[in-house]
Design an enzyme around this catalytic site. Structure first.
Site: not given
Ligand code: IVH
Length: 673
Positions: A116, A118, A120, A233, A321, A416, A419, A434, A439
């Site tokens: 999946e 990740k 942010d 998820y 990551k 500034c 101006c 400013c 200005c």
């Molecule tokens: S699974 C035990 N799936 O990443 C499972 N987390 O660094 C924990 N996050 O706190 C979560 N995308 O906020 C999972 N597809 C994804 C995610 C995800 C982002 C975040 C989540 C978690 C953090 C951990």
């Protein structure tokens, strides 16, 4: 129940169903079937019916997303099972090492994984009871989070209720918990920061911080205005994973109407997972939200349980990551930019460097504190990082044999750069500004704000026109708008007699708008719509406002020292006073009705429930607020009075249970004087 009442109830339910379906099509599937206008019409019909029959309003009605109920604070809530985080890996070797461990611990040769994105944002738990959203809880420290239900309700991709048939089809029980990621899409993030910049507020560093800041807003109207999104998820029942495979969980969530990220894949080997990781590393810039890696999860629940946890993270999942998109380059100079509110922003001028496919030439240094924190000097080599679409930033100074330090210390200019007016740094604040209203750097943005809808409402005076007017020097401040001859407009691109006359008429009409609009339009820092209204009511004229001292200003509702100083500072500049004088001569409305907000109900909190006989809820609310009181949406220990009308429901019960005084509208009228 009378037949007519049943009819209304049926109509309301059918409207709600329709709206829920269209919300689902729009916010979850991104496949709307009707226009925004048609959607708004349905919503308005529902709102009207509910206003006539407030006793029929339920918390899962689509109208209840925009709560607008100022909250007192967030209640702490324990999670059904800990909300864990993930262990991170940063390269292929670490990922393969994790895989070996999974094989070793489980004693299996072939393992399925789900990959999946990740996302942010921040993780959030949703508790459903009887198919209805009961609570939204932040992760907090993993075992105890905060109840942010009112704010979560405003997120359109979170279903407020799911019909029993749909849950049944998806194989989900009526009481369950969903966990997922709350995030702010990049477009909304950029828009919000641009608005904040123009209001002179501090900017959010990235969408993740913006999400966290937004979901913890005390006033859910603010959250509603900032459009968050939610991807699910996890599905739990009594704190445990419900389905026997993670891939089934995701499919079931989707079938029940939750938004599940489409960019996922069930794979049968780590080679396939690695290919997924590489694929999205290349494509991540094409997403409308930010991701910081890929999560690889063991598919089988039984195997997940066997593997268990270490400390705060499961052994059955790992985050890969992506490296921050960064590059090293030389800081050649630091220049200063001026925004609408006059904020001076130092910008790093860099030797061009290619980062993640984009050539970066400059990066924000935010403010003087940031420059000091980094300890950066002109001539240094710096590491520059770039998020999805976010402005690149200087992350740190590089200091090694190949990258010798620079020597030139940067100082914020005293005047500034555009101006030449003396720059001011208010005590206790980070930014330099400013304060000259004329200005030129501030001009374009100031004019746009002044003319915009909700301010002076000069329809047609948008980006294109204002750019031409300011670039050609035809408008040098907001007062010039009112002496703009038609012939000047006719000389501009795409202006014929009719369109020019329209603008002239619009300008003329704006003179009739009330005092509070003009105050708001001046663009005084920290003076938004609501503060402008309070100022207008308190002083009753621009003249009185101009003369008010910092102390006097603080007598105004919601005006503290910070706002008071900003206003006094604005009017202390001769150019600003002259500007107001010209607006007066042009015939704008600079006086209004002085209205003292009463103090009869100061500090008192009211909750309205049921149908009142003599006024609408809005009227009752206004009466309370005019007398200095406050109206909130839910009964708590902090409520002083509950005003109950006919057919009052659970709020009345709660008031009785808490021993809160219940009054009728006659008594309210007396209390409010
Ligand atoms: S699974 C035990 N799936 O990443 C499972 N987390 O660094 C924990 N996050 O706190 C979560 N995308 O906020 C999972 N597809 C994804 C995610 C995800 C982002 C975040 C989540 C978690 C953090 C951990």
């Amino acid at each position: 129940m009378a037949a007519a009442a049943r009819e209304v109830e049926k109509k309301i339910e059918s409207l709600r169903d329709k709206i829920r379906q269209h919300e689902y099509l729009y916010y979850v599937l991104d496949q709307p079937e009707i226009s925004d206008l048609e959607f708004d019409k349905l919503m308005q019909q529902l709102k009207d019916l509910e206003a006539q029959h407030p006793e029929l309003i339920t918390p899962d009605s689509p109208t209840q997303r925009v709560g607008g109920k100022p909250r007192e604070g967030f209640v702490k809530v324990s999670h059904s099972s800990p909300m864990l985080s993930l262990d991170n890996t940063y390269n292929e070797d670490e990922l393969r090492a994790w895989e070996s461990r999974v094989h070793e611990l489980s004693g299996r040769a072939a393992i399925d994984y789900v990959c999946e994105l990740k996302l942010d944002g921040m993780s959030l738990a949703l508790i459903y009871e009887g198919g209805k959203l009961a609570r939204g809880i932040t992760r907090g420290d993993g075992s105890v989070g905060e109840d942010v239900t009112l704010n979560v309700r405003t997120v359109r991709s979170v279903p407020l209720s799911i019909p029993p048939e749909k849950l049944k089809q998806a194989g989900i029980p009526a009481d369950f918990e969903v966990r997922g990621e709350l995030l702010m899409p990049l477009a909304g993030f950029k828009k919000m920061n641009a608005e904040r910049e123009s209001e002179g507020l501090s900017l959010f560093a990235n969408p993740r911080n913006a999400t966290a800041g937004t979901v913890r807003q005390l006033d859910s109207r603010v959250t509603a205005g900032r459009r968050l999104d939610y991807f699910s998820y996890m599905l739990l029942k009594n704190g445990r994973t419900y389905f026997d495979r993670h891939s089934k969980t995701l499919d079931a969530l989707e079938a029940a109407g939750f938004k599940v990220n489409q960019n996922r894949k069930l794979v049968h080997s780590m080679d396939e997972a690695w290919a997924f990781i590489r694929e999205w590393e290349a494509k991540r810039d094409s997403l409308p939200y930010e991701i910081d890696g890929i999560v690889v999860k063991v598919d089988r629940t039984s195997l997940q349980e066997e593997l268990g946890f270490t400390g705060k993270a499961p052994r059955w999942a790992i985050a890969y990551k992506y490296a921050a998109r960064a590059g090293i380059t030389k800081l050649e100079d630091i220049r200063v930019q001026v925004g609408r509110t006059g904020k001076l922003t130092p910008v790093a001028m860099l030797a061009p460097v290619l980062i993640g496919g984009t050539t970066v030439r400059n990066a924000s240094l935010h403010n003087m504190d940031e420059i000091e924190r980094l300890g950066v000097k002109i001539g240094d080599w710096v590491q520059v990082e770039r998020g999805g679409d976010v402005i690149p930033k200087v992350a740190k100074v590089v200091d090694d044999k190949e990258h010798p330090r620079g020597h030139k210390t940067f100082h914020m200019p005293e005047t500034c750069p555009v101006c030449g007016t003396k720059v001011v740094r208010t005590e206790g604040e980070v930014d330099y500004r400013c304060v000259n209203a004329n200005c030129p750097a501030k001009l374009r943005e100031t004019i746009l704000h002044f003319a915009s809808r909700g301010v002076m409402n000069i329809d047609g005076m948008g980006d294109a026109l204002v750019s031409q007017l300011t670039e050609k020097g035809l408008v040098k401040n907001v007062a010039d708008i009112y002496s703009l001859p038609k012939k000047d407009l006719l000389g501009l691109e795409r202006f014929a007699d009719k369109s020019a006359q329209n603008i002239i008429d619009e300008i003329e009409n704006s003179k009739k708008l009330p005092l509070e609009r003009v105050i708001y339009g001046l663009g005084i820092r920290f003076v938004g719509e609501r503060t402008a209204q309070f100022l207008a009511e308190h002083f009753g004229s621009m003249e009185a406002l101009e003369k008010a001292s910092v102390e006097e200003l603080q007598d105004v509702n919601e005006v503290g020292p910070r706002i008071a100083e900003s206003i006094a500072e604005f009017f202390s500049v001769p150019a600003n006073r002259k500007l107001v004088g010209r607006l007066r001569e042009a015939g704008l409305t600079l006086t209004g009705e002085k209205k003292e907000r009463g103090t009869m109900l100061a500090g008192k909190t009211f909750v309205l429930t049921g149908t009142l006989a003599h006024f609408t809820r809005d009227e009752a609310k206004k009466m309370i607020e005019d007398a200095g009181g406050k109206v909130t949406g839910s009964v708590s220990k902090k409520t002083d009075y509950v005003v109950a009308g006919a057919d009052a429901g659970s709020k009345l019960d709660k008031a009785k249970a808490l021993g809160i005084e219940v009054i009728g509208e006659e008594e309210l009228r007396k209390l409010a004087g």
